[in-house]
Design a protein around this motif. Sequence first.
Motif: not given
Length: 48
Positions: A8-14, A37-48
């Motif tokens: 899925p697109p990662d617009g808000p996370e980015r 992650r503290r804000e509630g985003f589910r993000i992989n360590h390789k994506r950030a």
Amino acid sequence: MRYRTRRPPDGPERERLRALAAERRRFDYRRLTVLLRREGFRINHKRA
């Protein structure tokens, strides 16, 4: 036939990652991942 991604697109996370990076210029990607992650985003360590 062409390959279509299933991710899925990662617009808000980015957008939030860029905002955090602009606010806290000294933080590296590991620290920014923790903040996301503290804000509630589910993000992989390789994506950030």
